[in-house]
Design an enzyme around this catalytic site. Structure first.
Site, short mmCIF file in Angstrom:
data_model
loop_
_atom_site.label_atom_id
_atom_site.label_comp_id
_atom_site.label_asym_id
_atom_site.label_seq_id
_atom_site.Cartn_x
_atom_site.Cartn_y
_atom_site.Cartn_z
N ARG A 57 0.82 -1.43 0.02
CA ARG A 57 0.12 -0.07 -0.01
C ARG A 57 0.70 1.28 -0.04
O ARG A 57 0.59 2.18 -0.61
CB ARG A 57 -0.94 -0.08 1.07
CG ARG A 57 -1.91 1.06 1.10
CD ARG A 57 -2.94 0.93 2.29
NE ARG A 57 -3.60 -0.21 1.93
CZ ARG A 57 -5.13 -0.20 2.25
NH1 ARG A 57 -5.64 0.64 3.06
NH2 ARG A 57 -5.80 -1.26 1.77
N ASN A 99 -11.76 15.09 4.19
CA ASN A 99 -12.53 14.14 3.79
C ASN A 99 -13.98 14.54 4.16
O ASN A 99 -14.25 15.23 5.27
CB ASN A 99 -12.10 12.90 4.60
CG ASN A 99 -13.00 11.77 4.44
OD1 ASN A 99 -13.42 11.22 3.24
ND2 ASN A 99 -12.97 10.71 5.44
N HIS A 101 -17.61 12.77 5.87
CA HIS A 101 -18.03 11.73 6.71
C HIS A 101 -19.51 11.83 7.04
O HIS A 101 -20.03 12.76 7.29
CB HIS A 101 -17.23 11.68 7.84
CG HIS A 101 -17.23 10.53 8.73
ND1 HIS A 101 -16.97 9.16 8.11
CD2 HIS A 101 -17.97 10.13 9.84
CE1 HIS A 101 -17.26 8.01 9.27
NE2 HIS A 101 -17.93 8.88 10.16
N ASP A 133 -5.91 12.61 8.91
CA ASP A 133 -4.58 12.18 9.71
C ASP A 133 -4.43 10.94 9.42
O ASP A 133 -5.15 10.00 8.74
CB ASP A 133 -4.45 12.83 10.90
CG ASP A 133 -5.67 12.19 11.85
OD1 ASP A 133 -6.12 11.24 11.78
OD2 ASP A 133 -5.87 12.91 13.06
#
Length: 179
Positions: A57, A99, A101, A133
């Site tokens: 990854r 982001n 959410h 983070d």
């Protein structure tokens, strides 16, 4: 310039495109993500970075970060991106990744916030925009807008109402961040 990370349909990406934001590049962890088609129709550079194409990854995230930097990306917006980002990516864009959410944070982190909210029986959820983070939805909240949970709500009905708020809230926050 904005880089957008996507995994699926790309409805939040479309909201950013419709808002006329300066999107330079769209990256996905899935080659077949419909969001890549949306980017292409908007004339935005798009690429897929499937995990299977990399030894780990971290290598994938480093390649994706380098590609975004080649497109002069300053701010990264995760818009339905369903992989955690590794240090290889986070360090390249430290403090410049946001982001969206579908629940209030820190109360309902994770991949299934709508279901978690319904299971908890709380009276409201939220559309939340936060910094990314190394944790799971642990970055500082930039803005959240409550969305009521109605009697008889299902995951689909509640998700639709939250997404309607996200599609307005995310572009507003991104505009403020790049101003």
């Amino acid at each position: 310039m904005i880089g957008v990370l996507v995994s699926g349909e790309g409805t939040n990406l479309q909201a950013l495109i419709d808002a006329g934001l300066p999107i330079a590049a769209v990256a996905s962890n899935r080659a077949g993500a419909r969001a890549l088609d949306r980017a292409g129709r908007a004339g935005v550079a798009a690429a897929a970075f499937p995990l299977d194409d990399y030894p780990q990854r971290e290598a994938r995230d480093a390649a994706m970060a380098a590609w975004l930097e080649e497109h002069d990306v300053d701010l990264v917006v995760c818009a339905g991106y369903m992989h955690l980002l590794t240090r290889a990516f986070l360090d390249r864009f430290a403090g410049r990744i946001v982001n969206t959410h579908s629940a209030p944070l820190p109360a309902f982190p994770g991949a299934h916030p709508i279901e978690d909210v319904l299971d908890a029986g709380v009276p409201e959820t939220a559309a939340t925009v936060h910094y990314v983070d190394e944790g799971v939805d642990t970055g500082g909240v930039i803005r959240a807008e409550p969305v009521p949970v109605l009697p008889g709500d299902t995951p689909d009905t509640l998700r639709a109402r939250v997404q309607a708020v996200e599609h307005r809230l995310l572009p507003e926050v991104v505009k403020e961040l790049i101003a």
